[in-house]
Design a protein around this motif. Sequence first.
Motif, PDB file in Angstrom:
ATOM      1  N   MET A   1       0.666  -1.368   0.050  1.00 28.08           N
ATOM      2  CA  MET A   1      -0.018  -0.159   0.082  1.00 28.08           C
ATOM      3  C   MET A   1       0.840   1.307   0.037  1.00 28.08           C
ATOM      4  O   MET A   1       1.992   1.377   0.817  1.00 28.08           O
ATOM      5  N   THR A   2       0.715   2.303  -0.870  1.00 27.70           N
ATOM      6  CA  THR A   2       1.331   3.302  -0.894  1.00 27.70           C
ATOM      7  C   THR A   2       0.910   4.379  -0.038  1.00 27.70           C
ATOM      8  O   THR A   2      -0.464   4.809   0.020  1.00 27.70           O
ATOM      9  N   ILE A   3       1.681   5.066   0.789  1.00 23.07           N
ATOM     10  CA  ILE A   3       1.418   6.048   1.708  1.00 23.07           C
ATOM     11  C   ILE A   3       1.892   7.428   1.425  1.00 23.07           C
ATOM     12  O   ILE A   3       3.075   7.418   0.977  1.00 23.07           O
ATOM     13  N   ASP A   4       1.036   8.505   1.201  1.00 22.69           N
ATOM     14  CA  ASP A   4       1.401   9.461   0.823  1.00 22.69           C
ATOM     15  C   ASP A   4       2.028  10.264   1.984  1.00 22.69           C
ATOM     16  O   ASP A   4       1.407  11.134   2.797  1.00 22.69           O
ATOM     17  N   VAL A   5       3.236  10.401   1.910  1.00 28.02           N
ATOM     18  CA  VAL A   5       4.198  11.221   2.868  1.00 28.02           C
ATOM     19  C   VAL A   5       4.839  12.143   2.154  1.00 28.02           C
ATOM     20  O   VAL A   5       6.021  11.876   1.261  1.00 28.02           O
ATOM     21  N   ARG A   6       4.801  13.459   2.251  1.00 33.99           N
ATOM     22  CA  ARG A   6       5.299  14.555   1.305  1.00 33.99           C
ATOM     23  C   ARG A   6       6.142  15.682   2.155  1.00 33.99           C
ATOM     24  O   ARG A   6       5.696  15.696   3.350  1.00 33.99           O
ATOM     25  N   TRP A 103      -2.891   5.872   7.027  1.00 32.20           N
ATOM     26  CA  TRP A 103      -1.678   5.002   7.495  1.00 32.20           C
ATOM     27  C   TRP A 103      -1.971   4.574   8.885  1.00 32.20           C
ATOM     28  O   TRP A 103      -1.595   3.268   8.835  1.00 32.20           O
ATOM     29  N   VAL A 104      -2.555   5.101   9.715  1.00 29.63           N
ATOM     30  CA  VAL A 104      -2.754   4.706  11.145  1.00 29.63           C
ATOM     31  C   VAL A 104      -3.584   3.236  10.926  1.00 29.63           C
ATOM     32  O   VAL A 104      -3.357   2.458  11.754  1.00 29.63           O
ATOM     33  N   HIS A 105      -4.789   3.541  10.359  1.00 32.19           N
ATOM     34  CA  HIS A 105      -5.867   2.122  10.132  1.00 32.19           C
ATOM     35  C   HIS A 105      -5.005   1.033   9.525  1.00 32.19           C
ATOM     36  O   HIS A 105      -5.109  -0.111  10.086  1.00 32.19           O
ATOM     37  N   HIS A 106      -4.117   1.394   8.522  1.00 30.90           N
ATOM     38  CA  HIS A 106      -3.434   0.237   7.874  1.00 30.90           C
ATOM     39  C   HIS A 106      -2.477  -0.270   8.784  1.00 30.90           C
ATOM     40  O   HIS A 106      -2.463  -1.555   8.835  1.00 30.90           O
ATOM     41  N   ARG A 107      -1.728   0.378   9.321  1.00 29.91           N
ATOM     42  CA  ARG A 107      -0.838  -0.146  10.482  1.00 29.91           C
ATOM     43  C   ARG A 107      -1.328  -0.925  11.618  1.00 29.91           C
ATOM     44  O   ARG A 107      -0.824  -1.949  12.201  1.00 29.91           O
ATOM     45  N   LEU A 108      -2.602  -0.379  12.217  1.00 32.36           N
ATOM     46  CA  LEU A 108      -3.386  -1.130  13.266  1.00 32.36           C
ATOM     47  C   LEU A 108      -3.666  -2.470  12.606  1.00 32.36           C
ATOM     48  O   LEU A 108      -3.652  -3.371  13.414  1.00 32.36           O
ATOM     49  N   PHE A 109      -4.006  -2.466  11.627  1.00 28.91           N
ATOM     50  CA  PHE A 109      -4.633  -3.818  11.008  1.00 28.91           C
ATOM     51  C   PHE A 109      -3.276  -4.697  10.769  1.00 28.91           C
ATOM     52  O   PHE A 109      -3.480  -6.157  11.200  1.00 28.91           O
ATOM     53  N   ARG A 110      -2.130  -4.399  10.530  1.00 36.73           N
ATOM     54  CA  ARG A 110      -1.353  -5.047  10.716  1.00 36.73           C
ATOM     55  C   ARG A 110      -0.528  -5.767  12.236  1.00 36.73           C
ATOM     56  O   ARG A 110      -0.076  -6.562  12.117  1.00 36.73           O
ATOM     57  N   ALA A 120       2.656   0.369  20.170  1.00 26.86           N
ATOM     58  CA  ALA A 120       3.470  -0.077  19.309  1.00 26.86           C
ATOM     59  C   ALA A 120       3.453   0.677  18.035  1.00 26.86           C
ATOM     60  O   ALA A 120       4.835   1.271  17.304  1.00 26.86           O
ATOM     61  N   LEU A 121       2.391   1.373  17.654  1.00 26.02           N
ATOM     62  CA  LEU A 121       2.255   2.202  16.717  1.00 26.02           C
ATOM     63  C   LEU A 121       3.181   3.509  16.781  1.00 26.02           C
ATOM     64  O   LEU A 121       3.904   3.891  16.103  1.00 26.02           O
ATOM     65  N   ALA A 122       3.000   4.051  18.159  1.00 23.13           N
ATOM     66  CA  ALA A 122       3.669   5.255  18.488  1.00 23.13           C
ATOM     67  C   ALA A 122       5.274   4.977  18.542  1.00 23.13           C
ATOM     68  O   ALA A 122       6.140   5.872  17.878  1.00 23.13           O
ATOM     69  N   ARG A 123       5.716   3.848  18.814  1.00 24.50           N
ATOM     70  CA  ARG A 123       7.071   3.537  18.788  1.00 24.50           C
ATOM     71  C   ARG A 123       7.682   3.332  17.400  1.00 24.50           C
ATOM     72  O   ARG A 123       8.792   3.802  17.289  1.00 24.50           O
TER      73      ARG A 123
END
Length: 392
Positions: A1-6, A103-110, A120-123
């Motif tokens: 999944m591409t995350i738009d970070v600019r 991005w948060v929802h995607h990472r929480l799913f993982r 864990a996400l904050a770390r």
Amino acid sequence: MTIDVRTIEGRNSDAAIGGEARSPQAAYRQALARGGIVDDAAQDRAIEHLEACFHALHEGPGGVPGVYLWGPVGRGKTWLMDLFQHHLGVPSRRQHFHHFMRWVHHRLFRLSGTADPLTALARELADEVRVLCLDELFVSDIADAMILGGLFGAMFEHGITLVCTSNQAPDQLYAEGFNRERFLPAIAAIERHTQVVELDGGQDHRLHPGRAHPRYWVSRPGQPSALSDVFDQLRQEQPVSHAPIELGHREIAVIRRSERVLWCRYGDLCEAPLAALDFIALGDRFDHVLLSEVPRLSRHDPASAIARGTEDGVARVAAGDRDFPALSRHDDGVRRFIALVDECYDRRIPLYLEAEVAMDELYPHGYLAFPFRRVLSRLREMQLARFGRDLP
């Protein structure tokens, strides 16, 4: 999944970014000297807070208090935040709030099955960046509110500095939203770990003079669409297709499209059951968006009760006004139209519109009048040549 970070994209003038400036305040003064922006006392106060944060970040490690810029549309919040992030010499990430939540929802799913996924996400985020810059922070979804209630606290505990923009003060976020108590820890964390700065100098900087480049037309009965010639110019020699596009696992009818240019009817795009994430995907795919047959979006007759918990509701509650206008049959589509304009504006994608009425008559009153003010401000800036990626 591409995350738009600019990183930074120009908001006011290229003169404000670049050159030999080594800090946001130096770049701001450089822009003033060059005439790229006009003097604004509210912006000057805000840049002082950003400058202090900037130097604190470069002087040593540890949790540095961030800056929360809030105020009406067009006051330069995004531009100032981008100026700050552009000159940072420490790891940082800049995202529109919608993109960050994707991005948060995607990472929480993982991270499903992890004992404390928010920590864990904050770390994980703290391992990548020291500064998180979020544009247009606005909470309307109960799931987002519940996540942010724990995530912001965990981010600050891990030393992440938050710099963000919003149309609302922290204590106005998610006002009267369902289960708002779940979001109160996020508000408390923001107020404890950022300097809250109101930016309201009374000037809408998006309206400053510039070479006109019309991207809005009022349709004329019996006349061909003005967007036909626009599409042909923008597509250059790319092949043309009339096949639908897929968004959100749904087929969306198009009038025409090429590889990087999309032309749709308002009803087909904005009245389909799409979400903000679908418009993010649309922005990933197309450089120009054309939208025709845009109707008058507000109802002709003012009415009464509405649901609570949205931007306009916040403004009215704060003002003590409990008489809310009724939902219009168009309002679901208007929500999507707002999401489309926000996405195109944030990514500098020119949006060409052909509508039944003049721009100021699109949504003069109604349930969504408060967020629609931002839409009008952004559409007006889109009528200037300095916006977007157009051909000469």
